[in-house]
Design a protein around this motif. Structure first.
Motif, PDB file in Angstrom:
ATOM      1  N   GLN A 169      44.603  49.438  26.653  1.00  0.00           N
ATOM      2  CA  GLN A 169      45.063  48.269  27.408  1.00  0.00           C
ATOM      3  C   GLN A 169      46.216  48.644  28.335  1.00  0.00           C
ATOM      4  O   GLN A 169      46.339  48.100  29.439  1.00  0.00           O
ATOM      5  CB  GLN A 169      45.494  47.178  26.434  1.00  0.00           C
ATOM      6  CG  GLN A 169      45.748  45.824  27.060  1.00  0.00           C
ATOM      7  CD  GLN A 169      44.480  45.107  27.428  1.00  0.00           C
ATOM      8  OE1 GLN A 169      43.421  45.469  26.976  1.00  0.00           O
ATOM      9  NE2 GLN A 169      44.584  44.097  28.258  1.00  0.00           N
ATOM     10  N   ILE A 184      45.017  49.817  31.854  1.00  0.00           N
ATOM     11  CA  ILE A 184      44.444  48.902  32.847  1.00  0.00           C
ATOM     12  C   ILE A 184      45.258  47.629  33.049  1.00  0.00           C
ATOM     13  O   ILE A 184      45.076  46.941  34.053  1.00  0.00           O
ATOM     14  CB  ILE A 184      43.002  48.501  32.423  1.00  0.00           C
ATOM     15  CG1 ILE A 184      43.050  47.669  31.138  1.00  0.00           C
ATOM     16  CG2 ILE A 184      42.135  49.722  32.244  1.00  0.00           C
ATOM     17  CD1 ILE A 184      41.728  47.050  30.770  1.00  0.00           C
ATOM     18  N   TYR A 185      46.164  47.300  32.128  1.00  0.00           N
ATOM     19  CA  TYR A 185      46.774  45.970  32.125  1.00  0.00           C
ATOM     20  C   TYR A 185      47.582  45.698  33.393  1.00  0.00           C
ATOM     21  O   TYR A 185      47.385  44.680  34.072  1.00  0.00           O
ATOM     22  CB  TYR A 185      47.650  45.804  30.890  1.00  0.00           C
ATOM     23  CG  TYR A 185      48.339  44.454  30.805  1.00  0.00           C
ATOM     24  CD1 TYR A 185      47.630  43.329  30.398  1.00  0.00           C
ATOM     25  CD2 TYR A 185      49.673  44.317  31.146  1.00  0.00           C
ATOM     26  CE1 TYR A 185      48.257  42.087  30.328  1.00  0.00           C
ATOM     27  CE2 TYR A 185      50.302  43.092  31.081  1.00  0.00           C
ATOM     28  CZ  TYR A 185      49.588  41.974  30.669  1.00  0.00           C
ATOM     29  OH  TYR A 185      50.202  40.752  30.612  1.00  0.00           O
ATOM     30  N   ALA A 191      45.505  45.448  36.503  1.00  0.00           N
ATOM     31  CA  ALA A 191      44.735  44.204  36.499  1.00  0.00           C
ATOM     32  C   ALA A 191      45.632  43.007  36.835  1.00  0.00           C
ATOM     33  O   ALA A 191      45.216  42.090  37.560  1.00  0.00           O
ATOM     34  CB  ALA A 191      44.061  44.008  35.139  1.00  0.00           C
ATOM     35  N   TRP A 218      45.100  40.585  40.048  1.00  0.00           N
ATOM     36  CA  TRP A 218      44.898  39.143  39.876  1.00  0.00           C
ATOM     37  C   TRP A 218      45.938  38.334  40.664  1.00  0.00           C
ATOM     38  O   TRP A 218      45.604  37.316  41.275  1.00  0.00           O
ATOM     39  CB  TRP A 218      44.957  38.764  38.405  1.00  0.00           C
ATOM     40  CG  TRP A 218      44.836  37.291  38.186  1.00  0.00           C
ATOM     41  CD1 TRP A 218      45.823  36.408  37.889  1.00  0.00           C
ATOM     42  CD2 TRP A 218      43.637  36.526  38.286  1.00  0.00           C
ATOM     43  NE1 TRP A 218      45.332  35.144  37.783  1.00  0.00           N
ATOM     44  CE2 TRP A 218      43.983  35.177  38.025  1.00  0.00           C
ATOM     45  CE3 TRP A 218      42.308  36.824  38.562  1.00  0.00           C
ATOM     46  CZ2 TRP A 218      43.047  34.149  38.037  1.00  0.00           C
ATOM     47  CZ3 TRP A 218      41.374  35.800  38.564  1.00  0.00           C
ATOM     48  CH2 TRP A 218      41.740  34.492  38.316  1.00  0.00           C
ATOM     49  N   VAL A 250      36.958  44.417  39.983  1.00  0.00           N
ATOM     50  CA  VAL A 250      37.022  45.780  39.439  1.00  0.00           C
ATOM     51  C   VAL A 250      36.983  46.823  40.549  1.00  0.00           C
ATOM     52  O   VAL A 250      37.827  47.720  40.616  1.00  0.00           O
ATOM     53  CB  VAL A 250      35.868  46.013  38.444  1.00  0.00           C
ATOM     54  CG1 VAL A 250      35.917  47.443  37.895  1.00  0.00           C
ATOM     55  CG2 VAL A 250      35.946  45.026  37.287  1.00  0.00           C
ATOM     56  N   VAL A 255      40.809  46.925  40.792  1.00  0.00           N
ATOM     57  CA  VAL A 255      41.636  47.457  39.704  1.00  0.00           C
ATOM     58  C   VAL A 255      41.544  48.971  39.646  1.00  0.00           C
ATOM     59  O   VAL A 255      42.551  49.665  39.419  1.00  0.00           O
ATOM     60  CB  VAL A 255      41.197  46.833  38.361  1.00  0.00           C
ATOM     61  CG1 VAL A 255      41.994  47.433  37.209  1.00  0.00           C
ATOM     62  CG2 VAL A 255      41.381  45.324  38.388  1.00  0.00           C
ATOM     63  N   LEU A 294      38.461  44.814  30.886  1.00  0.00           N
ATOM     64  CA  LEU A 294      38.599  44.165  32.188  1.00  0.00           C
ATOM     65  C   LEU A 294      37.833  42.853  32.233  1.00  0.00           C
ATOM     66  O   LEU A 294      38.298  41.872  32.819  1.00  0.00           O
ATOM     67  CB  LEU A 294      38.096  45.103  33.293  1.00  0.00           C
ATOM     68  CG  LEU A 294      39.046  46.234  33.703  1.00  0.00           C
ATOM     69  CD1 LEU A 294      38.391  47.102  34.753  1.00  0.00           C
ATOM     70  CD2 LEU A 294      40.364  45.688  34.213  1.00  0.00           C
ATOM     71  N   ARG A 295      36.675  42.836  31.620  1.00  0.00           N
ATOM     72  CA  ARG A 295      35.883  41.600  31.605  1.00  0.00           C
ATOM     73  C   ARG A 295      36.606  40.518  30.822  1.00  0.00           C
ATOM     74  O   ARG A 295      36.658  39.357  31.243  1.00  0.00           O
ATOM     75  CB  ARG A 295      34.506  41.880  30.996  1.00  0.00           C
ATOM     76  CG  ARG A 295      33.533  40.709  31.132  1.00  0.00           C
ATOM     77  CD  ARG A 295      32.153  41.087  30.642  1.00  0.00           C
ATOM     78  NE  ARG A 295      31.505  42.018  31.550  1.00  0.00           N
ATOM     79  CZ  ARG A 295      31.309  43.310  31.277  1.00  0.00           C
ATOM     80  NH1 ARG A 295      31.730  43.822  30.121  1.00  0.00           N
ATOM     81  NH2 ARG A 295      30.703  44.096  32.141  1.00  0.00           N
ATOM     82  N   TYR A 347      39.577  39.365  32.955  1.00  0.00           N
ATOM     83  CA  TYR A 347      39.161  38.584  34.129  1.00  0.00           C
ATOM     84  C   TYR A 347      38.779  37.164  33.745  1.00  0.00           C
ATOM     85  O   TYR A 347      39.239  36.192  34.368  1.00  0.00           O
ATOM     86  CB  TYR A 347      37.994  39.290  34.808  1.00  0.00           C
ATOM     87  CG  TYR A 347      37.436  38.543  35.998  1.00  0.00           C
ATOM     88  CD1 TYR A 347      38.107  38.534  37.210  1.00  0.00           C
ATOM     89  CD2 TYR A 347      36.237  37.835  35.897  1.00  0.00           C
ATOM     90  CE1 TYR A 347      37.604  37.847  38.301  1.00  0.00           C
ATOM     91  CE2 TYR A 347      35.724  37.152  36.980  1.00  0.00           C
ATOM     92  CZ  TYR A 347      36.408  37.162  38.182  1.00  0.00           C
ATOM     93  OH  TYR A 347      35.905  36.475  39.254  1.00  0.00           O
ATOM     94  N   GLU A 357      47.282  35.411  34.010  1.00  0.00           N
ATOM     95  CA  GLU A 357      46.965  36.606  33.223  1.00  0.00           C
ATOM     96  C   GLU A 357      47.455  36.446  31.777  1.00  0.00           C
ATOM     97  O   GLU A 357      48.423  35.733  31.515  1.00  0.00           O
ATOM     98  CB  GLU A 357      47.585  37.852  33.854  1.00  0.00           C
ATOM     99  CG  GLU A 357      49.099  37.894  33.848  1.00  0.00           C
ATOM    100  CD  GLU A 357      49.720  37.141  35.014  1.00  0.00           C
ATOM    101  OE1 GLU A 357      50.959  37.178  35.149  1.00  0.00           O
ATOM    102  OE2 GLU A 357      48.966  36.499  35.787  1.00  0.00           O
TER     103      GLU A 357
END
Length: 438
Positions: A220, A223-224, A227, A231, A249, A261, A286-287, A290, A299
């Motif tokens: 996490q 990517i957090y 992401a 967003w 993505v 991302v 990611l899904r 999102y 978020e």
């Protein structure tokens, strides 16, 4: 009860009062200027006197197994304190003054009623090596917990933890032992526990082991933040349904309105993931991120937030809820109208089909009736044709029988005549009989 003159023991360095059923400590205990170790374990104390702040030499304080509901704010004056053991009490909140204990290395607060840990505590206890918060009611941790750089043992088992902050990943390489078992972790993706035994279910009700939770936090962390940045810059386009998950993505390559991302993530980190790990960890995370943002308009956050931040997020979530309900109602109305049109069209087609079917049935009945009449007429005509033939057959049969009877009668007559002629001839040849006279 301790005598009041205990404060006169100026050179006393260790005081062990374990298992004495003490309910109150005298304020004179603050006179023990040289005391270094106090053991008050397994008593009935309900409070600690504020005069404890005068014990400048105190290094170890054990107040476990008592009835304490809080610690005095003056405890922050114990600048030499290195170890506090206050497990098995009823403490609800730690005083902010604990953050001033710069020398504190061991803090044991297990089996209490703590619901949160303050940010200032994590910032101030820079030398803390052992932190035991097991068996409490903590649901979220502050991100400042990652500032405990000297920490070696951390016990968070048997709490109400919903998640761990992303910054928690910074502790995983330095802390020798971390225990987060027996927590619900409701903010993590649902996971079936394959180890379906009573013991495993008790230790890991969420289905995650320590290693799986730590692996999730490390993934996490990759990517957090990327992401979140993506967003924040494109949320309006996604909420208005102009962009989709693939644009989130990989970016909107056609128009170039979004970065994506993957572009925001550090290339070295992404390249270290093979395709299998990316499909197994990266894309599902990611899904989840999102669609959480799509549902709540903001978020996800996995750490303890301030009241103002919580209020703002609640307002955003309420707005998202209203917007989602409005969109759902629009979709329902559209679907209802579409269904009504389809039903009307279907009923119109059904009536037409029904009329055609009724016309077809009438035509079929008329055709069957006509065919039946034709069959009857054919039978009548056949009977009419057969009637003269039958009469002729009967006439011929009668004539034939008459002729046969006539022939039989003639033959019989001739036979009788022959018999009569034969009989008369035989009588003329016989001798005349002579009868005697009387």
């Amino acid at each position: 009860m301790l005598p009041e003159d205990i404060g006169l023991l100026k050179n006393l360095e260790m005081l062990d009062l374990e298992k004495n059923n003490l309910k109150v400590l005298p304020v004179e205990i603050g006179g023990l200027s040289c005391i270094q170790n106090i053991n008050l374990n397994e008593n009935c104390l309900t409070e600690i006197p504020h005069e404890f702040c005068l014990l400048k030499s105190l290094r170890v304080l054990d107040i476990s197994d008592n009835n304490l509901s809080n610690l005095p704010e003056s405890i922050g004056g114990l600048q030499s304190l290195e170890e506090i053991r206050a497990s098995r009490n009823n403490i609800v909140l730690l005083p902010e003054s604990i953050a001033r204990l710069r020398q504190l290395k061991i803090l044991v607060m297990s089996h209490n009623k703590l619901t949160e840990i303050s940010k200032s505590l994590c910032k101030g206890l820079s030398k803390l090596e052992c932190f035991d918060l097991s068996s409490n009611f903590i649901s979220l941790l502050p991100i400042e917990i990652s500032l405990l750089v000297h920490l070696r043992k951390l016990y968070l088992n048997r709490n109400k933890l919903l998640a761990l902050p992303i910054e928690f990943a910074n502790l995983l390489d330095n802390v020798n032992h971390i225990d987060v078992t027996c927590n619900p972790f409701d903010m993590l993706p649902r996971k079936w526990n394959t180890r379906w035994t009573c013991i495993e279910q008790k230790q890991s009700p969420s289905g995650y082991s320590n290693e799986e939770i730590f692996s999730w936090i490390r993934a996490q962390q990759v990517i957090y933040y990327a992401a979140c940045d993506e967003w924040k810059s494109t949320n309006k386009l996604h909420l208005s349904r102009e962009l989709e998950f693939s644009d989130f993505v990989f970016g909107d390559k056609k128009i170039g309105r979004t970065t994506g991302v993957l572009v925001r993530i550090k290339k070295g980190t992404v390249e270290s993931w093979n395709e299998e790990k990316w499909n197994k960890c990266g894309m599902p995370m990611l899904r989840q991120f999102y669609f959480h943002c799509k549902s709540y308009g903001i978020e996800p956050r996995y750490e303890k937030l301030s009241d103002e931040e919580t209020k703002n997020r609640t307002n955003v979530a309420q707005d998202a809820f209203i917007r989602r309900n409005r969109l759902a109602n629009e979709v329902k109305m559209y679907d209802y109208a579409n269904r009504a049109d389809q039903k009307e069209k279907y009923m119109g087609d059904f009536k037409n089909k029904l009329n055609r079917a009724e016309t077809h049935l009438i035509k079929c009945a008329a055709m069957r009736k006509l065919e039946k009449q034709k069959e009857i007429q054919l039978l009548v005509d056949e009977v009419d044709c057969m009637h003269p033939i039958q009469e002729q057959r009967e006439t011929d049969l009668t004539r034939q029988r008459t002729e046969e009877n006539t022939k039989e009668f003639q033959a019989l007559k001739e036979s009788i005549n022959e018999m009569e002629m034969t009989s008369s001839a035989s009588r003329r040849t016989l001798p005349i009989e002579i009868h005697k006279c009387w």
